[in-house]
Design a protein around this motif. Structure first.
Motif, PDB file in Angstrom:
ATOM      1  N   ARG A 174       2.566  -5.796 -21.546  1.00 39.76           N
ATOM      2  CA  ARG A 174       2.784  -4.594 -21.890  1.00 39.76           C
ATOM      3  C   ARG A 174       2.494  -3.839 -20.368  1.00 39.76           C
ATOM      4  N   ILE A 175       2.330  -2.651 -20.288  1.00 37.67           N
ATOM      5  CA  ILE A 175       1.808  -2.039 -19.098  1.00 37.67           C
ATOM      6  C   ILE A 175       0.502  -1.096 -19.151  1.00 37.67           C
ATOM      7  N   LEU A 223       0.539  -1.205  -0.379  1.00 40.75           N
ATOM      8  CA  LEU A 223      -0.115   0.035  -0.271  1.00 40.75           C
ATOM      9  C   LEU A 223       1.198   1.513   0.002  1.00 40.75           C
ATOM     10  N   GLY A 224       0.598   2.573  -1.027  1.00 38.15           N
ATOM     11  CA  GLY A 224       1.810   3.574  -1.250  1.00 38.15           C
ATOM     12  C   GLY A 224       2.405   3.520  -1.813  1.00 38.15           C
ATOM     13  N   TYR A 225       3.276   1.811  -2.060  1.00 35.60           N
ATOM     14  CA  TYR A 225       4.251   1.553  -2.529  1.00 35.60           C
ATOM     15  C   TYR A 225       4.778   2.283  -4.381  1.00 35.60           C
ATOM     16  N   HIS A 226       5.661   3.454  -3.800  1.00 33.66           N
ATOM     17  CA  HIS A 226       6.196   4.076  -5.212  1.00 33.66           C
ATOM     18  C   HIS A 226       4.716   4.194  -5.967  1.00 33.66           C
ATOM     19  N   GLY A 227       3.051   4.410  -5.371  1.00 31.27           N
ATOM     20  CA  GLY A 227       2.276   5.171  -5.080  1.00 31.27           C
ATOM     21  C   GLY A 227       0.719   4.219  -6.084  1.00 31.27           C
ATOM     22  N   PHE A 228       1.365   2.325  -4.849  1.00 30.17           N
ATOM     23  CA  PHE A 228       0.258   1.630  -5.335  1.00 30.17           C
ATOM     24  C   PHE A 228      -0.352   2.190  -4.455  1.00 30.17           C
ATOM     25  N   PRO A 229      -1.513   2.364  -5.482  1.00 30.09           N
ATOM     26  CA  PRO A 229      -3.476   2.978  -4.574  1.00 30.09           C
ATOM     27  C   PRO A 229      -4.032   1.414  -3.357  1.00 30.09           C
ATOM     28  N   ALA A 230      -3.575   0.147  -3.196  1.00 31.34           N
ATOM     29  CA  ALA A 230      -4.609  -0.737  -2.956  1.00 31.34           C
ATOM     30  C   ALA A 230      -3.032  -1.569  -2.115  1.00 31.34           C
ATOM     31  N   ASN A 246      -6.491 -13.590 -15.075  1.00 32.21           N
ATOM     32  CA  ASN A 246      -6.175 -14.062 -16.415  1.00 32.21           C
ATOM     33  C   ASN A 246      -4.583 -13.906 -17.762  1.00 32.21           C
ATOM     34  N   HIS A 247      -4.920 -13.121 -18.177  1.00 33.59           N
ATOM     35  CA  HIS A 247      -3.862 -12.400 -18.866  1.00 33.59           C
ATOM     36  C   HIS A 247      -2.746 -11.568 -17.614  1.00 33.59           C
ATOM     37  N   VAL A 248      -3.262 -11.107 -16.876  1.00 33.52           N
ATOM     38  CA  VAL A 248      -2.801 -10.486 -16.745  1.00 33.52           C
ATOM     39  C   VAL A 248      -1.753 -10.700 -15.575  1.00 33.52           C
ATOM     40  N   VAL A 249      -0.212 -10.063 -15.660  1.00 35.40           N
ATOM     41  CA  VAL A 249       0.996 -10.368 -15.593  1.00 35.40           C
ATOM     42  C   VAL A 249       1.323 -10.582 -14.052  1.00 35.40           C
ATOM     43  N   CYS A 250       1.183  -9.535 -13.545  1.00 30.77           N
ATOM     44  CA  CYS A 250       1.556  -8.730 -12.308  1.00 30.77           C
ATOM     45  C   CYS A 250       1.004  -7.283 -12.036  1.00 30.77           C
ATOM     46  N   HIS A 251       1.016  -6.732 -10.582  1.00 31.35           N
ATOM     47  CA  HIS A 251       0.613  -6.061 -10.172  1.00 31.35           C
ATOM     48  C   HIS A 251      -0.266  -5.956 -10.804  1.00 31.35           C
ATOM     49  N   GLY A 252      -1.516  -6.390 -10.648  1.00 32.05           N
ATOM     50  CA  GLY A 252      -3.200  -6.121 -11.242  1.00 32.05           C
ATOM     51  C   GLY A 252      -3.618  -4.993  -9.961  1.00 32.05           C
ATOM     52  N   VAL A 253      -4.376  -4.047 -10.439  1.00 36.24           N
ATOM     53  CA  VAL A 253      -4.861  -3.260  -9.622  1.00 36.24           C
ATOM     54  C   VAL A 253      -6.941  -3.673  -8.440  1.00 36.24           C
ATOM     55  N   PRO A 254      -6.922  -4.189  -7.304  1.00 36.46           N
ATOM     56  CA  PRO A 254      -8.507  -4.093  -7.490  1.00 36.46           C
ATOM     57  C   PRO A 254      -9.408  -2.769  -7.916  1.00 36.46           C
ATOM     58  N   SER A 255     -10.181  -4.127  -8.151  1.00 37.45           N
ATOM     59  CA  SER A 255     -11.448  -2.859  -8.446  1.00 37.45           C
ATOM     60  C   SER A 255     -12.725  -3.582  -8.350  1.00 37.45           C
ATOM     61  N   PRO A 256     -13.387  -2.585  -7.151  1.00 39.93           N
ATOM     62  CA  PRO A 256     -15.171  -3.038  -7.450  1.00 39.93           C
ATOM     63  C   PRO A 256     -15.603  -3.495  -8.856  1.00 39.93           C
ATOM     64  N   ASN A 257     -15.263  -2.992 -10.111  1.00 42.66           N
ATOM     65  CA  ASN A 257     -16.172  -3.390 -10.798  1.00 42.66           C
ATOM     66  C   ASN A 257     -15.114  -4.831 -11.586  1.00 42.66           C
ATOM     67  N   GLU A 258     -14.276  -5.167 -11.031  1.00 33.82           N
ATOM     68  CA  GLU A 258     -14.187  -6.913 -11.894  1.00 33.82           C
ATOM     69  C   GLU A 258     -14.495  -8.040 -10.031  1.00 33.82           C
ATOM     70  N   GLU A 289      -0.099   2.522 -15.356  1.00 31.55           N
ATOM     71  CA  GLU A 289       1.582   2.615 -14.897  1.00 31.55           C
ATOM     72  C   GLU A 289       1.747   1.692 -14.352  1.00 31.55           C
ATOM     73  N   TRP A 290       0.301   0.768 -13.727  1.00 26.58           N
ATOM     74  CA  TRP A 290       0.486  -0.700 -12.374  1.00 26.58           C
ATOM     75  C   TRP A 290       0.560  -2.211 -13.442  1.00 26.58           C
ATOM     76  N   THR A 291      -0.973  -2.212 -14.222  1.00 24.43           N
ATOM     77  CA  THR A 291      -1.091  -2.984 -14.446  1.00 24.43           C
ATOM     78  C   THR A 291      -0.391  -4.221 -15.540  1.00 24.43           C
ATOM     79  N   VAL A 292       0.127  -4.667 -15.499  1.00 19.25           N
ATOM     80  CA  VAL A 292       1.044  -5.695 -16.748  1.00 19.25           C
ATOM     81  C   VAL A 292       0.223  -6.824 -17.216  1.00 19.25           C
TER      82      VAL A 292
END
Length: 268
Positions: free
Chosen positions: A214-215, A59-66, A73-85, A219-222
């Motif tokens: 690709r990102i 949380l907050g690491y280099h601005g990470f919001p979660a 699935n096809h997200v490699v890393c750094h997926g940001v949690p969302s209430p819509n997913e 600027e987080w989700t790979v």
């Protein structure tokens, strides 16, 4: 900055931090099911980490919001949690938990199958877990850092998968990320020499298709460029004279969730 060596009381603190992270991951794993949102996972990690006396390192690491990375699935890393997913039957999702407990960090992740998944999904999840485990199996005092990547790359490619090269494992301890960088590909006998007391993460990201990534605009989700599935497993590992000690053990971690919940070993 060199790679720190830990011993005695520091190692015990690292064990406690690793156990806290592993415990939170296991607690969240039991609650995964179709219909939940990745924001639900974020809240569960926040709550359980606090119950264990820790702070979410991410949380907050280099601005990470979660508090957690949720990579589906096809997200490699750094997926940001969302209430819509929301998770659906057939999904795979990596949950990556890092806990700061009394100034020391433990980092672990696993990829979970939601309900019935395809044969391809099960394959990439299985290969990713085995890649982590074979990487851990070569860790010992006197081994070379490149031995880890070489073992992982050989297994992944033998199974028709590819290894993401832009991201890797890292040193960990009093900081979440530090030296050395742990590549999950490479040549045996190369790189720095591992020494007893080093603490690193081994966390190969394995793609079913090509390794290209690709990102996204956040600027987080790979993600994989070709849209293929990606899976990852991670442990925090202490190098010892005899081999290594896994600081985030989680035997019996359930790797399937939903109607087909079944226990599967996540400990080499």
């Amino acid at each position: 900055m060199g790679t720190p060596l830990f011993k005695d009381a520091e190692v015990e603190r690292l064990r406690l931090a690793g156990a806290a992270a592993a415990g939170t991951l296991a607690w969240v794993a039991q609650r995964l099911a179709p219909g939940i949102s990745t924001e639900d996972i974020n809240q569960w990690v926040r709550e359980d980490t606090a119950r264990r006396g820790g702070i979410p390192s991410q949380l907050g690491y280099h601005g990470f919001p979660a508090t957690v990375c949720t990579s589906r699935n096809h997200v490699v890393c750094h997926g940001v949690p969302s209430p819509n997913e929301r998770l659906a039957p057939g999904d795979i999702i990596n949950v990556d938990v890092t806990t700061n407990l009394n100034g020391y960090h433990g980092d672990t992740s696993a990829t979970f199958c939601i309900g019935e998944v395809s044969a391809d999904a099960r394959h990439v999840v299985d290969v990713a877990r085995r890649c982590r485990d074979i990487g851990i199996s070569v860790v010992r005092h006197g081994a070379k850092l490149g031995d880890i990547g070489a073992a992982i790359q050989e297994l992944a490619e033998k199974e028709g998968c590819s290894i993401v090269r832009e991201f890797g494992g890292h040193g960990i301890g009093r900081t979440m990320h530090g030296p050395p960088h742990v590549a999950h590909f490479g040549k045996k006998g190369t790189g720095i020499t591992l020494r007893s007391g080093m603490v690193i993460t081994i966390e190969p990201m394995v793609n079913l298709g090509r390794p290209d990534i690709r990102i996204l605009e956040d600027e987080w989700t790979v993600v994989t460029v070709d849209g293929s599935l990606s899976a990852q497993f991670e442990h925090t590992v202490l190098v010892t004279r005899e081999g290594c000690e896994i600081l985030t053990p989680n035997p019996g971690l359930p790797l399937s969730a939903g109607p087909t919940l079944a226990a599967a070993g996540a400990h080499p």
